[in-house]
Design a protein around this motif. Structure first.
Motif, PDB file in Angstrom:
ATOM      1  N   ASP A 170      -6.757  27.457  12.383  1.00  0.00           N
ATOM      2  CA  ASP A 170      -6.197  26.456  13.284  1.00  0.00           C
ATOM      3  C   ASP A 170      -4.717  26.794  13.487  1.00  0.00           C
ATOM      4  O   ASP A 170      -3.969  26.929  12.516  1.00  0.00           O
ATOM      5  N   GLN A 223      -9.201  21.825   4.230  1.00  0.00           N
ATOM      6  CA  GLN A 223      -9.986  21.492   5.409  1.00  0.00           C
ATOM      7  C   GLN A 223      -9.117  21.494   6.661  1.00  0.00           C
ATOM      8  O   GLN A 223      -7.970  21.042   6.646  1.00  0.00           O
ATOM      9  N   ASN A 251      -9.418  21.158  11.262  1.00  0.00           N
ATOM     10  CA  ASN A 251     -10.221  20.688  12.387  1.00  0.00           C
ATOM     11  C   ASN A 251     -10.064  21.663  13.540  1.00  0.00           C
ATOM     12  O   ASN A 251      -8.945  21.992  13.936  1.00  0.00           O
ATOM     13  N   ASP A 289     -11.303  22.879  17.597  1.00  0.00           N
ATOM     14  CA  ASP A 289     -11.865  22.400  18.852  1.00  0.00           C
ATOM     15  C   ASP A 289     -13.350  22.749  18.894  1.00  0.00           C
ATOM     16  O   ASP A 289     -13.759  23.826  18.467  1.00  0.00           O
ATOM     17  N   PRO A 335     -13.235  16.756  17.226  1.00  0.00           N
ATOM     18  CA  PRO A 335     -12.979  18.061  16.605  1.00  0.00           C
ATOM     19  C   PRO A 335     -14.024  18.372  15.546  1.00  0.00           C
ATOM     20  O   PRO A 335     -14.713  17.477  15.043  1.00  0.00           O
ATOM     21  N   PRO A 392     -14.728  19.595  11.874  1.00  0.00           N
ATOM     22  CA  PRO A 392     -14.128  19.862  10.565  1.00  0.00           C
ATOM     23  C   PRO A 392     -14.735  21.111   9.937  1.00  0.00           C
ATOM     24  O   PRO A 392     -15.949  21.319   9.990  1.00  0.00           O
TER      25      PRO A 392
END
Length: 247
Positions: free
Chosen positions: A60, A126, A128, A130, A136, A138
């Motif tokens: 991310d 963790q 999120n 797209d 989102p 996870p």
């Protein structure tokens, strides 16, 4: 088993904006989540040094995709460390070099702008990503990630065995339908589709009614067995199921 079959049976698709940097790139591996600070890839360098061999980096980039977060240096380092692949919700650069080192990399675009190397981030926590939907997706450490030319899916830990079992059954049924199509049968009959809903259909009311009822493949299986043709069989169980075991 491919991402299309897995997504049909419970695998969670990532966003459709992700693509493989080079054709034919594919892998199945447990996730090692990475969160980069905007415009910075220090966390990626840490992840390459720390991730277990055979795992995949799922990255991310904090909503700032327009940097080349993965370049030739990182790709070669990841390949050397035994990283299975990289899923990046941002851009990459040096794509010819990445293809040459044969590291499967999936990203959202290509950008020549170089990322920084000092702003922090996180690894192993963790994140999120797209996804193909309003919410989102996870991703946790230990989830399974499967990627190929059709896209990327996540198999949540604890659900892997069930998804794999259903997918194998689904693939077997689909193989039988394909065999029937190759033998000259109609997808309208085999799938129970109603062509009368389509303007211009000229098959007649009787045929439309027949097509609207799904045809069982049991009779075809029995006929093949009687003729000495074995039922189509799948190949060896995917490494996804073998490595993960019982979740």
């Amino acid at each position: 088993m491919g991402t299309v079959a897995l997504a049909r049976c419970g695998g969670r698709p990532f966003g459709t904006h992700l693509f493989s940097v080079w054709p034919g790139a594919a892998f199945a591996a447990t996730a090692f989540p990475v969160r980069c600070s905007p415009g910075d890839n220090l966390a990626l360098h840490v992840a390459v040094a720390q991730a277990p061999p055979g795992s995949a980096l799922v990255v991310d980039v904090s909503g700032e995709p327009e940097y080349g977060y993965v370049d030739e240096i990182l790709a070669v380092a990841a390949r050397t460390k035994g990283v299975a692949g990289i899923i990046l919700d941002g851009c990459v650069r040096d794509i010819a070099a990445i293809a040459h080192c044969e590291l499967p990399v999936f990203g959202a675009g290509v950008a020549v702008r170089e990322a920084g190397h000092d702003a922090g981030g996180s690894v192993g926590q963790q994140i999120n990503m797209d996804a193909s939907g309003p919410a989102p997706l996870p991703v946790r450490r230990g989830d399974w990630i499967v990627a190929d030319d059709d896209g990327v899916v996540c198999l949540p830990r604890g659900q892997v065995s069930a998804i794999i079992a259903e997918t194998m059954e689904n693939v077997s049924r689909e193989r039988e339908i394909i065999d029937a199509v190759c033998a000259g049968e109609s997808t309208l009959d085999l799938l129970g589709l109603d062509p009368s809903r389509v303007t211009g259909w000229d098959g007649g009311a009787d045929q439309a009614g027949r097509c609207g009822r799904p045809r069982s493949l049991n009779a075809r299986r029995e006929g093949r067995a009687a003729e000495g043709h074995p039922r189509p069989r799948l190949g060896p169980r995917s490494a996804v199921g073998d490595v993960y075991g019982g979740d």
